[in-house]
Design a protein around this motif. Structure first.
Motif, PDB file in Angstrom:
ATOM      1  N   ILE A 119      -0.780   5.328   9.578  1.00 46.72           N
ATOM      2  CA  ILE A 119      -1.047   4.284   8.574  1.00 46.72           C
ATOM      3  C   ILE A 119      -1.883   3.168   9.261  1.00 46.72           C
ATOM      4  N   HIS A 178      -2.556  -0.314  -3.653  1.00 48.46           N
ATOM      5  CA  HIS A 178      -1.690  -1.285  -3.863  1.00 48.46           C
ATOM      6  C   HIS A 178      -0.985  -1.457  -4.891  1.00 48.46           C
ATOM      7  N   GLN A 192       3.287  11.970   0.064  1.00 48.10           N
ATOM      8  CA  GLN A 192       2.556  10.995  -0.633  1.00 48.10           C
ATOM      9  C   GLN A 192       2.360  11.564  -2.110  1.00 48.10           C
ATOM     10  N   ALA A 224      -4.490   0.793   7.441  1.00 47.30           N
ATOM     11  CA  ALA A 224      -4.078   0.189   6.338  1.00 47.30           C
ATOM     12  C   ALA A 224      -3.706  -1.248   6.312  1.00 47.30           C
ATOM     13  N   SER A 253     -10.427   2.856  -0.182  1.00 46.44           N
ATOM     14  CA  SER A 253      -9.373   4.284  -0.350  1.00 46.44           C
ATOM     15  C   SER A 253      -7.974   3.673  -0.717  1.00 46.44           C
ATOM     16  N   TRP A 254      -7.598   2.552  -0.554  1.00 49.84           N
ATOM     17  CA  TRP A 254      -6.131   2.056  -0.751  1.00 49.84           C
ATOM     18  C   TRP A 254      -5.675   1.623  -1.961  1.00 49.84           C
ATOM     19  N   CYS A 297       1.077  -1.250   0.144  1.00 45.74           N
ATOM     20  CA  CYS A 297      -0.044   0.103  -0.017  1.00 45.74           C
ATOM     21  C   CYS A 297       0.823   1.200  -0.104  1.00 45.74           C
ATOM     22  N   CYS A 312       0.638   3.992   1.336  1.00 45.37           N
ATOM     23  CA  CYS A 312       1.008   4.662   2.969  1.00 45.37           C
ATOM     24  C   CYS A 312       2.396   4.058   3.352  1.00 45.37           C
ATOM     25  N   ARG A 326      -6.604  -0.780  -6.798  1.00 43.19           N
ATOM     26  CA  ARG A 326      -7.355  -0.016  -5.925  1.00 43.19           C
ATOM     27  C   ARG A 326      -8.392  -1.122  -5.006  1.00 43.19           C
ATOM     28  N   ASP A 327      -8.244  -0.794  -3.534  1.00 47.35           N
ATOM     29  CA  ASP A 327      -9.167  -1.294  -2.742  1.00 47.35           C
ATOM     30  C   ASP A 327      -9.645  -0.598  -1.662  1.00 47.35           C
TER      31      ASP A 327
END
Length: 146
Positions: free
Chosen positions: A135, A87, A61, A138, A84-85, A49, A51, A81-82
């Motif tokens: 994080i 990867h 970021q 996350a 709001s994350w 991720c 973050c 995308r997962d």
């Protein structure tokens, strides 16, 4: 209209616009930056991720995202995308010679002191009883099955 233009730029980033072949210049430029090498090293075998990159590299970021976008244009990183994350993971370039160079570079990075420290920090953060405040929540890096 702007979405179409952005898509064309990404496609041309991987393939040479004149011959339709893999763009070696973008590929090697992607490998010619210390931050991008550190990002690749952190993704070695993992899906990470964004973050975690920010936390480990101690930078902002937007800068990390710009470098990840460059690696995506070069055809060596993919994103998922997962919620709001976001990867990121390493993918084989479409060119066999570039894929071999990338494997060699990753092997080389695995023996570099700074890169080893980055991987150790990733492991330490992931194995900590509690993630750093910025994080928390996350998703932890996931191993990619080969």
């Amino acid at each position: 209209m702007s979405r179409h233009i952005c898509l064309c730029v990404v496609i041309l980033g991987v393939m040479n616009k004149n011959s339709g072949s893999f763009d070696k210049e973008i590929f090697f430029s992607a490998l010619a930056d210390r931050t991008r090498l550190r990002l690749l090293n952190l993704m070695r075998g993992d899906e990470v991720c964004v973050c975690f990159f920010v936390e480990i590299l101690k930078t902002n970021q937007p800068k990390i995202s710009r470098h990840l976008a460059y690696l995506r244009r070069a055809g060596i990183v993919d994103a998922r995308r997962d919620g709001s994350w976001m990867h990121y993971r390493i993918v084989d370039p479409p060119d066999a010679d570039a894929a071999r160079v990338l494997r060699d570079v990753l092997g080389w990075l695995a023996n570099d002191r700074e890169m080893i420290r980055d991987r150790d920090r990733l492991t330490k953060i992931c194995c900590a009883p509690q993630l750093p405040v910025n994080i928390q929540g996350a998703p932890l890096p996931a191993k990619i099955s080969a």
